[in-house]
Design an enzyme around this catalytic site. Sequence first.
Site, mmCIF file in Angstrom:
data_model
loop_
_atom_site.group_PDB
_atom_site.id
_atom_site.type_symbol
_atom_site.label_atom_id
_atom_site.label_comp_id
_atom_site.label_asym_id
_atom_site.label_seq_id
_atom_site.Cartn_x
_atom_site.Cartn_y
_atom_site.Cartn_z
ATOM 1 N N ASP A 96 19.764 -13.767 -12.432
ATOM 2 C CA ASP A 96 21.099 -14.049 -12.931
ATOM 3 C C ASP A 96 21.936 -12.775 -12.978
ATOM 4 O O ASP A 96 21.416 -11.660 -13.017
ATOM 5 C CB ASP A 96 21.066 -14.759 -14.286
ATOM 6 C CG ASP A 96 19.954 -14.260 -15.197
ATOM 7 O OD1 ASP A 96 19.277 -13.275 -14.851
ATOM 8 O OD2 ASP A 96 19.752 -14.859 -16.262
ATOM 9 N N GLU B 84 24.955 -17.164 -19.211
ATOM 10 C CA GLU B 84 25.186 -17.043 -20.650
ATOM 11 C C GLU B 84 26.156 -18.112 -21.172
ATOM 12 O O GLU B 84 27.206 -17.816 -21.738
ATOM 13 C CB GLU B 84 25.713 -15.641 -20.985
ATOM 14 C CG GLU B 84 24.760 -14.509 -20.653
ATOM 15 C CD GLU B 84 23.542 -14.463 -21.560
ATOM 16 O OE1 GLU B 84 23.447 -15.295 -22.486
ATOM 17 O OE2 GLU B 84 22.674 -13.598 -21.330
#
Length: 394
Positions: free
Chosen positions: A78, A138
């Site tokens: 990520d 997130e």
Amino acid sequence: MTSRFDSAAAALQSDLVAVRRELHGAVEVGLDLPETQRIILRELDGLGLEVTRGTALSSVTAVLRGGRPGPVVLLRGDMDGLPIAEASGLDFAATSGAMHACGHDLHMAGLLGAARLLAAHRDELAGSVVFMFQPGEEGQGGARVMIDEGVLDAAGERPVAAYAIHMDSAVPSGQLVAREGAMMASASGLQMVVRGTGGHAAFPHLAIDPVPVAAQLILAVQTFAARRLPATDQAVLSVTTLSSDSEASNILAATVSLGVNIRTLSMATLDTVRTELPALLRGIAEANGCTLDTDFIASYPVTYNDPAETREVLTVLDDIVGPERVTRLEAPYMASEDFSYVLHEVPGTLVFVGAAPEGRPKPLHSDDAIFDDGVLALQATVLAELAWRRLARA
């Protein structure tokens, strides 16, 4: 205890540290990460990969075609940071008001290392590897967006397995952590608005004050798991936001808004919370003359490590670093991860790698979290070895 990639990964270590620190300083938040994407594309250039960019987000998908026929394995890293002003004191600390406080800069650098290691052995590789560089972990569900845009079909067929590594700034550097089954919790939310009538603070008996009712609702939320769920079934419910519409100390609020964060380890438990908690809270509000509006917001599902795949992964980890450095986690983490969307579609495993410098363990998402980038060669080795061995045993 070795891997075929050990020496090559060690030779890459300084390069991986350099790109990690560049990514750390260029941190961006959310789904739109143009500078981060630019760095990733630059680092992949010349490796002979099939590279595509996302449409709705700044993702990068790269496919390595092996020289021998075989299935597909996916490796994910990520890309996004957090809106936290960094207070680490590092000489390469971010200064933009955002920070890689969850280790995503290491995730990207380690995945780039794995791409270089595997590309150097493409002629011997029995299948294809998809490298998934994903924004928006997130809270924005970037993995779900990439799945919708076709990342799981990027190589022409669905992967037989998917793997990802997550750094942990609170675990000793170089320790590897995994478990079969639920690895991380689901994350959901419940937004509520309690409605009374408001009025003058001197005459509460002439109004219906929603503030003390909100206090009762908070207590009900905090005791729900202990009294409505089995003691053996983990769930965490936290009231995280609270506000009223009163703008003066002598005005009783007409409405109070509350937000609840919900973490569970099974769909059955989540269904119970989703159904029974709002009903309980509405009953409390109505008993006090108020009304309650509720809105359930589903987010990340449980991150589920496929048991069969994870048993093989743990064997590989034992081989690479030795069993003494591999922790078989007894209980899942109650934090969440959107790699869960990938693992819902493809069997695979999320592995945590300890990256706490000696004497400096800090929780993830802390403004002074520091990650030991000395583990980058290990991370690249683990990802490359997992892909290699899974393709070899297909």
